[in-house]
Design a protein around this motif. Structure first.
Motif, short mmCIF file in Angstrom:
data_model
loop_
_atom_site.label_atom_id
_atom_site.label_comp_id
_atom_site.label_asym_id
_atom_site.label_seq_id
_atom_site.Cartn_x
_atom_site.Cartn_y
_atom_site.Cartn_z
N TRP A 416 0.79 -1.23 0.00
CA TRP A 416 0.00 0.00 0.00
C TRP A 416 0.82 1.28 0.00
N TYR A 417 2.05 1.23 0.46
CA TYR A 417 2.79 2.49 0.62
C TYR A 417 4.01 2.63 -0.28
N VAL A 418 4.55 1.52 -0.75
CA VAL A 418 5.73 1.64 -1.61
C VAL A 418 5.26 1.82 -3.06
N SER A 419 5.92 2.72 -3.76
CA SER A 419 5.49 3.00 -5.13
C SER A 419 5.58 1.75 -6.01
N ARG A 420 4.54 1.55 -6.76
CA ARG A 420 4.47 0.41 -7.70
C ARG A 420 5.63 0.42 -8.67
N ASP A 421 5.96 1.64 -9.13
CA ASP A 421 7.04 1.74 -10.12
C ASP A 421 8.38 1.32 -9.53
N HIS A 422 8.59 1.72 -8.28
CA HIS A 422 9.86 1.32 -7.66
C HIS A 422 9.92 -0.21 -7.52
N LEU A 423 8.80 -0.78 -7.16
CA LEU A 423 8.76 -2.23 -7.00
C LEU A 423 9.01 -2.94 -8.33
N ARG A 424 8.35 -2.42 -9.35
CA ARG A 424 8.50 -3.04 -10.68
C ARG A 424 9.95 -2.92 -11.16
N ASP A 425 10.49 -1.75 -10.89
CA ASP A 425 11.87 -1.51 -11.29
C ASP A 425 12.80 -2.52 -10.58
N GLU A 426 12.58 -2.69 -9.29
CA GLU A 426 13.46 -3.57 -8.51
C GLU A 426 13.29 -5.03 -8.92
N LEU A 427 12.05 -5.38 -9.21
CA LEU A 427 11.80 -6.77 -9.60
C LEU A 427 12.11 -7.01 -11.07
N ASP A 428 12.31 -5.91 -11.78
CA ASP A 428 12.61 -5.98 -13.20
C ASP A 428 11.53 -6.75 -13.96
N PRO A 430 7.69 -6.37 -16.17
CA PRO A 430 6.74 -5.44 -16.81
C PRO A 430 5.41 -5.43 -16.05
N GLU A 431 4.59 -4.40 -16.36
CA GLU A 431 3.24 -4.36 -15.76
C GLU A 431 2.48 -5.63 -16.16
N GLY A 432 1.50 -5.99 -15.35
CA GLY A 432 0.69 -7.16 -15.68
C GLY A 432 1.41 -8.45 -15.31
N GLY A 433 0.86 -9.55 -15.75
CA GLY A 433 1.49 -10.85 -15.57
C GLY A 433 1.92 -11.15 -14.15
N ILE A 434 3.16 -11.63 -14.02
CA ILE A 434 3.68 -12.05 -12.72
C ILE A 434 3.65 -10.90 -11.72
N PHE A 435 4.01 -9.70 -12.22
CA PHE A 435 4.05 -8.56 -11.29
C PHE A 435 2.68 -8.30 -10.68
N GLU A 436 1.67 -8.31 -11.51
CA GLU A 436 0.32 -8.03 -11.03
C GLU A 436 -0.12 -9.10 -10.02
N LEU A 437 0.17 -10.32 -10.37
CA LEU A 437 -0.19 -11.44 -9.49
C LEU A 437 0.46 -11.25 -8.11
#
Ligand code: PFF
Length: 497
Positions: A416-428, A430-437
């Motif tokens: 809820w508090y950490v930016s989605r973009d930062h998380l996506r960036d760190e996990l490398d 893309p939007e959707g798929g595994i990240f969304e899950l």
């Protein structure tokens, strides 16, 4: 801040370290009898479900926070909260997890692991040859009744842990796991082979893998999720600390899946190494926490090659324990180092000393102070069916409160508090798929599941849910008499009375 600047030198080194943390007494000692007593394959299935749906997302979250923050758990969380414009008070999760939880668990774990060290020597020197049930029980009684011996082995084990952590990530932790983890896997396979050849393998298979779904109830769910958290080393800042040393090139989600897979695999193999021996001698598979100290010596004492294979078994446990205990100390040490500007060696000795001293409470809970019930005036006289000694209280606080609360708060923070973009960036990813899950899991599924089970586990006995059948059934009469044996027996988000 030396630790914070070090990195795992390869993906394999990191995987070994993380699997080494996850694979511990929890897998080899606790999982087999938990599975047996909670419906066999039914428990195993629920456990695997919790690993996948709650454990894995939280594991990914911890590693992600660590790698983005590159500092101790507390300071990594603070850094992410600043980056996302939220309160730095979230950093308290790190304190709760690593200082109270990590050192608290180490204090208990080291007492049991010290016992394992003592038993390596006993087995290797053929002490168990020809021993019967009464003899094995007497040996357990003699051990837990002797505070001096227990303190000695507790001290030896903590010292080993401090020594490794003091040497740092590359020269200490990484080196140790790189040598020990292959040995651990090898020993485990040899022992499963031995159990197949010399034990009653088929009965063990059916005991562990024949589902009895009628046994699934609230208690089984509580035990299964507790085991999932404990086994994956979640909620104590360990995986945040290990994530901080993770190079950017390594995929977090793939590594996390591998860690969870290896952890579960080892737990199942441990069951297949132990139960065939137990059944071959008509011993009780549900003797709970005393299984390895009281029941297995009888089997090893009578089997061909029992001295060699028995020694291998306790060495296996010792390796599993040390690669886990270093991961309990590391989060606190990394914080002491950053915060106080003391050296890593000083920080490791300081953290180890704290855990050693607190561990004395556990040691004395099984002998001199067996009858002391510290919270009796508050009405807390029993925990999970055991007298509420110091050991039981510490165990309960760490595993039933700190682990789930810290994991719940971390899931809320990350979801809820950490930016989605930062998380996506760190996990490398893309939007959707595994990240969304994963994001849905960490934002909604994990907090709800942990929250429900936490409340459930804390409900007084008999209120609403079937907690009355909880952990006490796991404890044999002998275990009750050796109360320290049970101190990490109910490490789970389990019921309290
Ligand atoms: N995962 C370890 C085991 O199964 O024995 C125990 C553990 C280690 C729990 C480190 C928590 C932790 F932070």
């Amino acid at each position: 801040m030396a630790g914070a600047h070090e990195q795992w030198s390869s993906r394999l080194a990191f995987i070994f370290a993380a699997v080494g943390s996850a694979v511990g007494l929890g897998n080899i000692w606790r999982f087999p009898y938990m599975a047996g007593e909670n419906g066999g394959a039914a428990f195993v299935l629920v456990y695997i479900g919790f690993i996948a749906v709650v454990g894995l997302p939280v594991l990914i979250a911890e590693l992600t926070v660590g790698r983005r923050g590159k500092l101790s758990p507390t300071n990594s969380i603070r850094k992410l909260s600043e980056e996302s414009g939220s309160s730095s008070k979230w950093g308290w999760i790190g304190h709760l997890a690593s200082l109270t939880g990590g050192l608290g668990l180490l204090s208990l774990y080291s007492v049991i692991a010290g016992w394992v060290l003592a038993y390596i020597i006993k087995t290797a020197t053929a002490t168990f040859v020809g021993v019967d049930a009464a003899g094995a029980q007497a040996m357990v009684g003699a051990y837990v009744g002797s505070p001096g011996t227990m303190v000695f082995w507790h001290f030896i084990f903590i010292s080993l842990t401090v020594f490794v952590v003091a040497r740092g990530i590359n020269a200490g932790l990484e080196k140790v796991v790189t040598y020990l983890m292959p040995i651990l896997f090898l020993l485990l396979l040899v022992l499963v082979g031995y159990a197949m050849a010399a034990g009653n393998f088929l009965e063990a298979l059916s005991y562990l893998f024949t589902p009895d779904f009628s046994k699934i109830n609230g208690t089984v769910l509580l035990n299964a999720i507790g085991q999932a958290f404990f086994s994956l080393s979640l909620g104590l800042g360990t995986m945040i600390a290990y994530g901080a040393y993770l190079p950017k090139s390594i995929s977090i989600h793939r590594s996390a899946a591998l860690i969870a897979l290896a952890d579960t695999g080892v737990a199942l193999l441990a069951g297949l190494a132990i139960f065939p021996l137990v059944f071959a001698f008509g011993l009780s598979p549900s003797s709970g926490p005393t299984l390895i100290f009281e029941v297995l010596p009888i089997a090893f004492g009578q089997m061909p090659g029992g001295v060699v294979f028995g020694t291998m078994f306790f060495v296996l446990l010792g390796i599993a324990a040390i690669t886990s205990s270093i991961s309990m100390l590391e989060p606190a040490v990394s914080w002491f180092e950053e915060k106080q500007g003391i050296t890593r060696v000083g920080a490791a000795i300081f953290g180890g000393t704290l855990a050693f001293v607190v561990g004395l409470l556990t040691v004395f809970s099984s002998n001199e102070w067996q009858s002391i019930i510290p919270l009796a005036s508050l009405g807390v006289v029993e925990i999970n069916g055991n007298p509420a000694t110091y050991a039981e209280i510490i165990s309960f606080i760490v595993s039933n409160l700190i682990m789930p609360v810290a994991s719940l708060m971390l899931a809320i923070f990350v979801g809820w508090y950490v930016s989605r973009d930062h998380l996506r960036d760190e996990l490398d990813l893309p939007e959707g798929g595994i990240f969304e899950l994963w994001h849905v899991s960490i934002k909604y599924v994990a907090p709800v599941a942990i929250g429900v089970i936490l409340v459930w586990g804390l409900m007084p006995q008999g209120e609403g849910l079937p907690v009355e059948e909880a952990a006490p059934v796991e404890i044999s009469e002998e275990a009750q008499s050796t109360s320290d044996a049970s101190e990490i027996q109910e490490i789970s988000i389990s019921s309290t009375e």
